[in-house]
Design an enzyme around this catalytic site. Structure first.
Site, PDB file in Angstrom:
ATOM      1  N   LYS A   1       7.861 -38.916 100.149  1.00 10.60           N
ATOM      2  CA  LYS A   1       7.294 -38.110  99.069  1.00 10.60           C
ATOM      3  C   LYS A   1       5.833 -37.729  99.380  1.00 10.60           C
ATOM      4  CE  LYS A   1      10.924 -38.050  96.405  1.00 10.60           C
ATOM      5  NZ  LYS A   1      12.029 -38.807  97.027  1.00 10.60           N
TER       6      LYS A   1
HETATM    7  C1  LIG Z   1      13.159 -39.382  95.912  1.00  7.90           C
HETATM    8  C2  LIG Z   1      13.751 -38.941  94.643  1.00  7.90           C
HETATM    9  C3  LIG Z   1      14.161 -39.832  93.647  1.00  7.90           C
HETATM   10  C4  LIG Z   1      14.236 -41.310  93.824  1.00  7.90           C
HETATM   11  O1  LIG Z   1      13.206 -41.926  94.412  1.00  7.90           O
HETATM   12  P1  LIG Z   1      13.331 -43.278  95.268  1.00  7.90           P
HETATM   13  O2  LIG Z   1      11.920 -43.758  95.179  1.00  7.90           O
HETATM   14  O3  LIG Z   1      13.729 -42.920  96.653  1.00  7.90           O
HETATM   15  O4  LIG Z   1      14.275 -44.173  94.570  1.00  7.90           O
HETATM   16  C5  LIG Z   1      14.624 -39.322  92.443  1.00  7.90           C
HETATM   17  N1  LIG Z   1      14.696 -38.012  92.242  1.00  7.90           N
HETATM   18  C6  LIG Z   1      14.342 -37.125  93.172  1.00  7.90           C
HETATM   19  C7  LIG Z   1      14.433 -35.672  92.874  1.00  7.90           C
HETATM   20  C8  LIG Z   1      13.879 -37.556  94.416  1.00  7.90           C
HETATM   21  O5  LIG Z   1      13.573 -36.657  95.355  1.00  7.90           O
END
Ligand SMILES: *Cc1c(COP(=O)(O)O)cnc(C)c1O
Length: 397
Positions: free
Chosen positions: A186
């Site tokens: 992210k």
């Molecule tokens: C990455 C992501 C998540 C979940 O995040 P994690 O930290 O990997 O559990 C949820 N929604 C979206 C749209 C994402 O891209």
């Protein structure tokens, strides 16, 4: 998008401070921790940056969605409306609470289509959960109006669009609840981590307790705390929070780089008449985590995606065929494949998605190609990339 590209001295220094005290847990051990409260500090920083009253850190973005839903009282049999284009975490978090994920079509924003949302509402619907995929947002104004009309909650999944805004408000802060992920890919990362943000005092308190076994967090003796309701362990560690604390200080620097790289690529592609761009709702500004564009039809989009890869343009995605992000490949959900028995509410209420018409979603996803914007590119690399992308696409349309 990825903050991991720019991991440096600031992150190491924050982590070292935690290692020096040896207190790796966010709660308790007040005497040993030498004034270090990384999770609390990161929560404060998030509250300020996201312009909200409350932030609750948790162990992942998926945990954040689960905790957000739980904190608002969502449970067995409640229906949560979510888009056909998202990450699997959307339905995982809903199912984890015994609630029912109801897939709803998308439009040319590549997020929830407000018209389809309104049609999907039943008397069991509790929440509308837009997902701001690939750096841009859902039409939050239209969705909020629907929520007010039907007395529903608006929960924003801003995991892929941190730093974007709508009507001047940071994404995640517009709805009743907002969620972020700080996983490794992210825009800013903790390694693993996530957060729930809200201006609602009750939801915040519930999230605080629920994410730590229902502990009420009153007093200084964890063993003596009472448990007003059942909870679970979705805690983040101090080590992860320390990384995030360094990264959030760099969020605006990362966003500026994303915007610059995005603009160079977009300007190059805008010269091709056959290329159009994903619609950003009026009042919105993207986080510029991805550049997403449409080709005139699905065949050309597939061709463009293959040609870009062959031309050395990495990190472009054809989401229509992607196993993680588009519902047609979610065979485990569509076929209700779980290790143990699903709750009877889920089993009975989960719609038969093969029988629902999602041709409008297919129309937009089938034509979309999405390219990740990296932070680490040099100016020269972005310009070369822009020229190669434009030339490659021009050669196939
Ligand atoms: C990455 C992501 C998540 C979940 O995040 P994690 O930290 O990997 O559990 C949820 N929604 C979206 C749209 C994402 O891209």
């Amino acid at each position: 998008m990825p903050g991991f590209e720019l991991f440096g001295e600031e992150e190491k220094a924050e982590v070292q401070q935690v290692l020096d005290t040896g207190v790796l847990m966010r709660y308790g051990f007040d005497g040993m921790r030498d004034g270090q409260w990384k999770a609390k500090e990161l929560e404060k920083a998030l509250e300020e940056r996201m312009e909200v009253q409350h932030a609750q850190l948790v162990s992942s973005g998926t945990a954040a969605l689960t905790v957000a839903l739980a904190s608002a009282g969502v449970g067995a049999g409640d229906e949560v409306l979510m888009p056909t284009f998202t990450f699997v975490a959307s339905f995982e978090s809903i199912l984890a609470l015994g609630a029912v994920p109801v897939l709803v079509g998308i439009d040319d924003t590549l997020t929830l289509d407000p018209e389809a949302v309104e049609k999907a509402i039943t008397k069991r619907t509790k929440v509308i959960m837009p997902v701001h995929m690939c750096g841009s947002m859902a039409d939050l104004g239209a969705l909020k109006t629907i929520c007010q009309k039907h007395n529903l909650l608006l929960l924003e999944d801003a995991c892929q669009a941190i730093g974007g805004t709508y009507e001047g408000k940071p994404l995640g802060s517009y709805g009743d609840l907002g969620c972020f992920s700080f996983d490794y890919v992210k825009t800013i990362t903790c390694g693993e981590g996530g957060a729930v943000v809200t201006n609602n005092e009750t939801y915040f308190k519930n999230a605080d307790h629920y994410s730590d076994h229902g502990h009420d967090h009153i007093g200084v003796d964890r063993g003596a705390e009472t448990h007003p309701f059942l909870g679970y362990n979705y805690r983040i560690s101090e080590l992860h929070a320390a990384v995030g604390l360094a990264q959030i200080a760099r969020l605006d620097e990362f966003l500026a780089i994303q915007k610059e790289h995005y603009s160079i690529l977009r300007t190059a592609l805008e010269t091709i008449p056959a290329v159009t761009f994903r619609r950003v709702p009026v009042g919105g500004e993207e986080s510029y985590a991805f550049l997403t564009f449409f080709l005139p039809d699905a065949n050309l989009a597939k061709k463009a995606h293959v040609a870009l890869g062959a031309g050395g343009i990495d990190a472009c995605f054809y989401w229509y065929d992607n196993n993680w992000h588009y519902f047609r490949q979610w065979e485990h959900l569509l076929e209700k494949k779980s290790l143990g028995k699903l709750s009877s509410e889920i089993y009975r209420q989960l719609p038969d998605y093969t029988a629902i018409d999602f041709s409008k979603s297919d129309h937009w996803m089938g034509r979309a190609v999405s390219c990740l914007i990296k932070l680490g590119w040099s100016q020269e690399e972005v310009e070369r990339r822009a020229a190669t992308m434009a030339q490659t696409i021009r050669s196939i349309v």
